[in-house]
Design a protein around this motif. Structure first.
Motif, PDB file in Angstrom:
ATOM      1  N   ASP A  54       6.355  -0.401  -1.502  1.00  0.00           N
ATOM      2  CA  ASP A  54       6.803   0.539  -2.531  1.00  0.00           C
ATOM      3  C   ASP A  54       5.635   0.819  -3.474  1.00  0.00           C
ATOM      4  O   ASP A  54       5.196  -0.062  -4.209  1.00  0.00           O
ATOM      5  N   VAL A  55       5.121   2.028  -3.414  1.00  0.00           N
ATOM      6  CA  VAL A  55       3.943   2.375  -4.207  1.00  0.00           C
ATOM      7  C   VAL A  55       4.262   3.537  -5.127  1.00  0.00           C
ATOM      8  O   VAL A  55       5.166   4.328  -4.861  1.00  0.00           O
ATOM      9  N   GLY A  56       3.488   3.641  -6.196  1.00  0.00           N
ATOM     10  CA  GLY A  56       3.750   4.678  -7.180  1.00  0.00           C
ATOM     11  C   GLY A  56       2.678   5.729  -7.293  1.00  0.00           C
ATOM     12  O   GLY A  56       2.888   6.772  -7.893  1.00  0.00           O
ATOM     13  N   THR A  57       1.504   5.471  -6.721  1.00  0.00           N
ATOM     14  CA  THR A  57       0.404   6.431  -6.840  1.00  0.00           C
ATOM     15  C   THR A  57      -0.167   6.739  -5.460  1.00  0.00           C
ATOM     16  O   THR A  57      -0.015   5.963  -4.514  1.00  0.00           O
ATOM     17  N   GLU A  58      -0.846   7.853  -5.373  1.00  0.00           N
ATOM     18  CA  GLU A  58      -1.465   8.258  -4.107  1.00  0.00           C
ATOM     19  C   GLU A  58      -2.548   7.271  -3.641  1.00  0.00           C
ATOM     20  O   GLU A  58      -2.563   6.888  -2.483  1.00  0.00           O
ATOM     21  N   PRO A  59      -3.460   6.829  -4.535  1.00  0.00           N
ATOM     22  CA  PRO A  59      -4.464   5.853  -4.083  1.00  0.00           C
ATOM     23  C   PRO A  59      -3.829   4.548  -3.584  1.00  0.00           C
ATOM     24  O   PRO A  59      -4.255   3.974  -2.586  1.00  0.00           O
ATOM     25  N   SER A  60      -2.807   4.108  -4.253  1.00  0.00           N
ATOM     26  CA  SER A  60      -2.115   2.890  -3.842  1.00  0.00           C
ATOM     27  C   SER A  60      -1.433   3.094  -2.494  1.00  0.00           C
ATOM     28  O   SER A  60      -1.478   2.229  -1.618  1.00  0.00           O
ATOM     29  N   SER A  61      -0.830   4.231  -2.310  1.00  0.00           N
ATOM     30  CA  SER A  61      -0.170   4.552  -1.047  1.00  0.00           C
ATOM     31  C   SER A  61      -1.166   4.559   0.114  1.00  0.00           C
ATOM     32  O   SER A  61      -0.901   4.003   1.181  1.00  0.00           O
ATOM     33  N   LYS A  62      -2.329   5.173  -0.112  1.00  0.00           N
ATOM     34  CA  LYS A  62      -3.355   5.219   0.934  1.00  0.00           C
ATOM     35  C   LYS A  62      -3.863   3.819   1.281  1.00  0.00           C
ATOM     36  O   LYS A  62      -4.062   3.492   2.446  1.00  0.00           O
ATOM     37  N   ALA A  63      -4.075   2.993   0.261  1.00  0.00           N
ATOM     38  CA  ALA A  63      -4.574   1.631   0.499  1.00  0.00           C
ATOM     39  C   ALA A  63      -3.555   0.795   1.262  1.00  0.00           C
ATOM     40  O   ALA A  63      -3.909   0.070   2.207  1.00  0.00           O
ATOM     41  N   VAL A  64      -2.293   0.899   0.894  1.00  0.00           N
ATOM     42  CA  VAL A  64      -1.241   0.133   1.567  1.00  0.00           C
ATOM     43  C   VAL A  64      -1.075   0.615   3.006  1.00  0.00           C
ATOM     44  O   VAL A  64      -0.922  -0.192   3.931  1.00  0.00           O
ATOM     45  N   LYS A  65      -1.131   1.925   3.218  1.00  0.00           N
ATOM     46  CA  LYS A  65      -0.994   2.464   4.575  1.00  0.00           C
ATOM     47  C   LYS A  65      -2.185   2.060   5.447  1.00  0.00           C
ATOM     48  O   LYS A  65      -2.010   1.679   6.612  1.00  0.00           O
ATOM     49  N   ARG A  66      -3.380   2.108   4.896  1.00  0.00           N
ATOM     50  CA  ARG A  66      -4.569   1.708   5.667  1.00  0.00           C
ATOM     51  C   ARG A  66      -4.464   0.237   6.082  1.00  0.00           C
ATOM     52  O   ARG A  66      -4.771  -0.118   7.216  1.00  0.00           O
ATOM     53  N   LEU A  67      -4.024  -0.598   5.158  1.00  0.00           N
ATOM     54  CA  LEU A  67      -3.853  -2.016   5.474  1.00  0.00           C
ATOM     55  C   LEU A  67      -2.798  -2.198   6.554  1.00  0.00           C
ATOM     56  O   LEU A  67      -2.991  -2.963   7.501  1.00  0.00           O
ATOM     57  N   TYR A  68      -1.689  -1.497   6.426  1.00  0.00           N
ATOM     58  CA  TYR A  68      -0.616  -1.592   7.417  1.00  0.00           C
ATOM     59  C   TYR A  68      -1.119  -1.231   8.820  1.00  0.00           C
ATOM     60  O   TYR A  68      -0.868  -1.949   9.791  1.00  0.00           O
ATOM     61  N   LEU A  69      -1.845  -0.129   8.921  1.00  0.00           N
ATOM     62  CA  LEU A  69      -2.356   0.292  10.230  1.00  0.00           C
ATOM     63  C   LEU A  69      -3.342  -0.721  10.807  1.00  0.00           C
ATOM     64  O   LEU A  69      -3.318  -1.010  12.005  1.00  0.00           O
ATOM     65  N   ALA A  70      -4.191  -1.276   9.967  1.00  0.00           N
ATOM     66  CA  ALA A  70      -5.148  -2.286  10.435  1.00  0.00           C
ATOM     67  C   ALA A  70      -4.415  -3.542  10.914  1.00  0.00           C
ATOM     68  O   ALA A  70      -4.778  -4.120  11.947  1.00  0.00           O
TER      69      ALA A  70
END
Length: 114
Positions: free
Chosen positions: A75-91
């Motif tokens: 659960d993220v609130g900002t675009e940079p946070s969303s991108k970082a969490v998604k990148r980690l998830y994919l890795a």
């Protein structure tokens, strides 16, 4: 996700880089919990050179971080946070894949087919 085989080192380095991005965003947003998660992830992944160990660590991280309810890690609130969490998830998903292989030079036993 493609069926291309990836080396353990390449996927591990991708996780470490995604963790660094997560940490940078967490510091910028003063997100203490995600910063602590980044510290925990560093301890889980730095130095791994074995496919099975990497898969186990990725599985633990995926189940611990991405199976939450209200207030979960994803659960993220900002675009940079969303991108970082998604990148980690994919890795982490790549690390959890059966398409990883150890380079021949680091194998301790020959591979055998059942």
């Amino acid at each position: 996700m493609s069926c291309k085989k990836r080396t353990v080192e390449a996927v591990r380095d991708e996780i470490v880089a995604a963790t660094a991005d997560l940490r940078a965003v967490a510091r910028e947003e003063q997100d203490k919990q995600r910063n602590q998660v980044a510290d925990w992830l560093d301890g889980q992944f730095i130095g791994i050179a074995d496919r099975r160990v990497l898969r186990k660590a990725a599985s633990n991280a995926l189940s611990g971080l991405y199976r939450g309810g209200m207030g979960s890690f994803q659960d993220v609130g900002t675009e940079p946070s969303s991108k970082a969490v998604k990148r980690l998830y994919l890795a982490l998903r790549r690390a959890n894949s059966w398409f990883l292989h150890n380079p021949r030079s680091t194998r301790t036993t020959p591979t055998t087919r059942p």
